[in-house]
Design an enzyme around this catalytic site. Structure first.
Site, mmCIF file in Angstrom:
data_model
loop_
_atom_site.group_PDB
_atom_site.id
_atom_site.type_symbol
_atom_site.label_atom_id
_atom_site.label_comp_id
_atom_site.label_asym_id
_atom_site.label_seq_id
_atom_site.Cartn_x
_atom_site.Cartn_y
_atom_site.Cartn_z
ATOM 1 N N ARG A 66 0.818 -1.225 0.000
ATOM 2 C CA ARG A 66 0.000 0.000 0.000
ATOM 3 C C ARG A 66 0.850 1.273 0.000
ATOM 4 O O ARG A 66 0.397 2.313 -0.438
ATOM 5 C CB ARG A 66 -0.918 0.004 1.224
ATOM 6 C CG ARG A 66 -2.075 -0.951 1.054
ATOM 7 C CD ARG A 66 -2.885 -1.070 2.321
ATOM 8 N NE ARG A 66 -2.073 -1.642 3.392
ATOM 9 C CZ ARG A 66 -2.563 -2.256 4.456
ATOM 10 N NH1 ARG A 66 -3.859 -2.368 4.610
ATOM 11 N NH2 ARG A 66 -1.773 -2.742 5.373
ATOM 12 N N LYS A 175 2.662 -17.776 8.335
ATOM 13 C CA LYS A 175 1.986 -17.885 9.612
ATOM 14 C C LYS A 175 1.743 -16.486 10.165
ATOM 15 O O LYS A 175 2.469 -15.585 9.755
ATOM 16 C CB LYS A 175 2.791 -18.738 10.574
ATOM 17 C CG LYS A 175 4.065 -18.050 11.105
ATOM 18 C CD LYS A 175 4.781 -18.913 12.080
ATOM 19 C CE LYS A 175 4.372 -18.665 13.502
ATOM 20 N NZ LYS A 175 5.009 -17.506 14.154
ATOM 21 N N GLU A 243 14.182 -18.631 23.697
ATOM 22 C CA GLU A 243 14.733 -17.411 23.105
ATOM 23 C C GLU A 243 15.183 -16.491 24.224
ATOM 24 O O GLU A 243 14.519 -16.411 25.267
ATOM 25 C CB GLU A 243 13.663 -16.694 22.281
ATOM 26 C CG GLU A 243 13.190 -17.492 21.091
ATOM 27 C CD GLU A 243 12.225 -16.670 20.242
ATOM 28 O OE1 GLU A 243 12.685 -16.041 19.299
ATOM 29 O OE2 GLU A 243 11.035 -16.662 20.556
ATOM 30 N N HIS A 267 5.710 -24.367 15.104
ATOM 31 C CA HIS A 267 7.077 -24.882 15.123
ATOM 32 C C HIS A 267 7.247 -26.117 16.027
ATOM 33 O O HIS A 267 7.814 -27.126 15.627
ATOM 34 C CB HIS A 267 8.058 -23.806 15.589
ATOM 35 C CG HIS A 267 7.952 -22.512 14.845
ATOM 36 N ND1 HIS A 267 7.643 -22.442 13.507
ATOM 37 C CD2 HIS A 267 8.122 -21.227 15.238
ATOM 38 C CE1 HIS A 267 7.630 -21.167 13.127
ATOM 39 N NE2 HIS A 267 7.913 -20.416 14.162
ATOM 40 N N LYS A 367 10.078 -16.576 25.672
ATOM 41 C CA LYS A 367 10.932 -15.424 25.386
ATOM 42 C C LYS A 367 11.629 -15.018 26.676
ATOM 43 O O LYS A 367 11.160 -15.304 27.765
ATOM 44 C CB LYS A 367 10.093 -14.259 24.861
ATOM 45 C CG LYS A 367 9.390 -14.605 23.547
ATOM 46 C CD LYS A 367 9.421 -13.465 22.565
ATOM 47 C CE LYS A 367 8.742 -13.833 21.271
ATOM 48 N NZ LYS A 367 9.681 -14.275 20.233
HETATM 49 C C1 BG6 Z 1 8.625 -16.894 14.670
HETATM 50 C C2 BG6 Z 1 7.927 -16.256 15.839
HETATM 51 O O1 BG6 Z 1 7.758 -17.734 13.972
HETATM 52 O O2 BG6 Z 1 9.729 -17.646 15.131
HETATM 53 C C3 BG6 Z 1 8.894 -15.382 16.642
HETATM 54 O O3 BG6 Z 1 6.855 -15.458 15.369
HETATM 55 C C4 BG6 Z 1 10.114 -16.170 17.019
HETATM 56 O O4 BG6 Z 1 8.259 -14.863 17.811
HETATM 57 C C5 BG6 Z 1 10.704 -16.875 15.814
HETATM 58 O O5 BG6 Z 1 11.056 -15.259 17.577
HETATM 59 C C6 BG6 Z 1 11.821 -17.820 16.219
HETATM 60 O O6 BG6 Z 1 12.446 -18.302 15.075
HETATM 61 P P1 BG6 Z 1 13.962 -18.733 15.108
HETATM 62 O O7 BG6 Z 1 14.254 -19.197 13.714
HETATM 63 O O8 BG6 Z 1 14.745 -17.521 15.514
HETATM 64 O O9 BG6 Z 1 14.048 -19.819 16.132
#
Ligand code: BG6
Length: 514
Positions: A66, A175, A243, A267, A367
């Site tokens: 956009r 996603k 994370e 995941h 997180k």
């Molecule tokens: C994403 C999530 O799908 O995967 C994020 O939306 C997350 O919140 C990320 O940080 C983690 O991916 P990776 O490859 O860094 O493990």
């Protein structure tokens, strides 16, 4: 495999994929071209493929969004993105010149039919000019609420069907794919009214990770592990996706999602399916995905009364991560001060089939945990008869480290040198960085390459997305009805709330914190 102590090595550098044959010529249309995903992941991945000669000599990338921008402004934005988010060392002026020339931009509202007419004209012109064979790949990198309207408009503009019998049209859907079972079903129905299932590529970037694919090679290319891969030898399985980062600048999205929707529905459940599936007859989309769906459908549903016992949620408070003081989730920009969004979730699953009966699968993701690590740890049963009395024996673990520090490690007991019989656990290690010196293509490059070649093996099918939501919907419902959780309940930099430890402690087990 070599026996060695695990010491942390330097981060491996990325190796470009090498393609023996380039993909078909094609036009790649990115909806949401001015967004973060396009900048940080898609353009670097496409550039990575171009640099490795995986794209056809003739291809065109059309950004659609956009925001008002000229072709040149879009190219400039892409160049900056590649210099920032690609591999700076891998930025090659020659490759950029031809890649940059393939880029163009179209401004339009996602619900405006005339914008799709312009898109159609642009695609027809590109087809004629570059002989792209009518092949078209549409990538939805927009906010999910725009998916239905884009799909509908593509259909109306007659862009969803292949141009002729020799060309193909595919659509990649990012996603989050829905936010619960009804919305995922509705999205599948909307998509399948306009496209055939064979044209739809639902992306889960975890499946493109080199080490995740290696899990299949590890299991099905080696004869020695498969006989042990069942309830007779495996005590339990742990899957951790931790994370250390917080919510960063994604609070607006994350507040509507939370860890269960953001990580576990996709995941983590995909990893469960790969760990637990039966050997497929072939490595192709039909056979692999048929086996994966059986696993997802065999996971015992959560009974509403049981959710609290099987699933733990958490939210981080202030704390220290890697020596730095960080704010709690409720203090993050864009987060409500009384937010009940979970930033951590742990769950115990049972897979009700012959292979896995009574073997718990423990999953956790969060997180602002102590460190960034994604790993699958399989604990084997103890030896049936302990010959070495009064000696402490640790269980055998097989650990698949998906990231960072990619590799596979087997822990077993060895005799400590000396006159006393003492046993110590030692690792047998394979590490990508020491064996191969480098890791493979980025997950997005792998998946885009597969999509351009029409290989859907590593993409989600409609039934598997729906099976994952069907499993988690009762949890979401229970949480929506339960009293507000007492958040925050873990400090940033820890391994999550105490209740996650208790989830395993109740079964006489413990998390293997890397
Ligand atoms: C994403 C999530 O799908 O995967 C994020 O939306 C997350 O919140 C990320 O940080 C983690 O991916 P990776 O490859 O860094 O493990």
């Amino acid at each position: 495999m070599s026996m060695q102590n695990t010491s942390r090595a330097e981060q491996p550098t990325r190796r470009r994929p090498r393609c023996e044959l380039p993909a078909d010529p094609a036009a790649i249309v990115i909806f949401g071209a001015s967004g973060d995903l396009t900048r940080r992941k898609l353009l670097p991945a496409l550039y990575e493929l171009a640099a490795a000669d995986c794209l056809a000599p003739r291809f065109a990338i059309v950004g659609f969004a956009r925001s008002r921008m000229t072709d040149d402004e879009f190219r400039k934005q892409c160049e900056e993105a590649l210099r920032t988010h690609g591999e700076p060392a891998g930025f090659d002026v020659g490759t950029w010149q031809s890649f940059g020339n393939s880029l163009s931009y179209l401004v339009g509202d996602y619900d405006a039919p005339e914008a799709y007419q312009r898109l159609k004209e642009r695609l027809d012109a590109l087809d004629r000019e570059h002989q792209l064979g009518g092949h078209r790949l549409f990538y939805l990198a927009t906010p999910p609420q725009t998916y239905p309207v884009i799909v509908e408009q593509l259909g109306r503009a007659n862009l969803a069907r292949p141009k002729d019998e020799t060309s193909w049209t595919r659509i990649v859907v990012e996603k989050p794919f829905g936010r619960d079972l009804p919305s995922a079903r509705a999205l599948n129905q909307q998509l399948l009214r306009v496209f055939d299932e064979g044209q739809v590529y639902r992306i889960d970037h975890y499946l493109g990770k080199e080490t995740v694919q290696n899990l299949l090679v590890f299991r099905f290319a080696n004869g020695i592990f498969e006989p042990l891969w069942n309830r007779n030898y495996v005590d339990h399985v742990q899957i951790t996706a931790a994370e250390s980062i917080g919510v960063e600048r994604r609070a607006a999205f994350y507040e509507t999602a939370g860890a269960l929707r953001d990580m576990m529905q996709n995941h983590l459940l995909q990893l469960v399916a790969l760990v637990a599936m039966e050997p497929p007859a072939k490595f192709d989309a039909l056979a692999v995905r048929n086996e994966k769906i059986k696993v997802l459908q065999s996971i015992r549903p959560f009974e509403p009364a049981d959710v609290a016992k099987q699933v733990v949620r958490g939210q981080y408070g202030p704390g220290t991560v890697n020596g730095t003081n960080v704010a709690g989730y409720r203090e993050e920009r864009g987060v409500r001060p009384d937010s009940t969004t979970e930033t951590f979730v742990a769950a115990r699953l049972w897979i009700d089939n012959w292979r896995w009966a009574d073997v718990p699968f423990y999953l956790r993701t969060g997180k602002r945990l102590a460190r960034q690590v994604t790993q699958i740890a399989v604990q084997f049963r103890r030896a049936p008869h302990i010959v070495f009395r009064n000696r402490k024996l640790d269980p055998n673990w097989l650990v698949l480290n998906l990231q960072p520090d990619e590799g596979i490690s087997l822990a077993f007991g060895a005799k400590l040198p000396g006159p006393e019989l003492q046993i110590q656990t030692v690792p047998m290690d394979f590490r990508y960085s020491t064996t191969f010196g480098e890791v493979g293509a980025s997950a997005y490059a792998t998946l885009l390459n597969d999509c351009l070649r029409g290989d859907a093996t590593l993409f989600d099918r409609a039934d598997s997305v729906e099976a994952a939501w069907a499993l988690l919907d009762p949890v979401l419902q229970d949480w929506a009805e339960a009293p507000a959780p007492e958040f925050p309940n873990y400090a940033a930099g820890s391994w999550g709330p105490p209740a996650a430890e208790e989830l395993l402690a109740r079964d006489g087990r413990y998390w293997r914190n890397p």
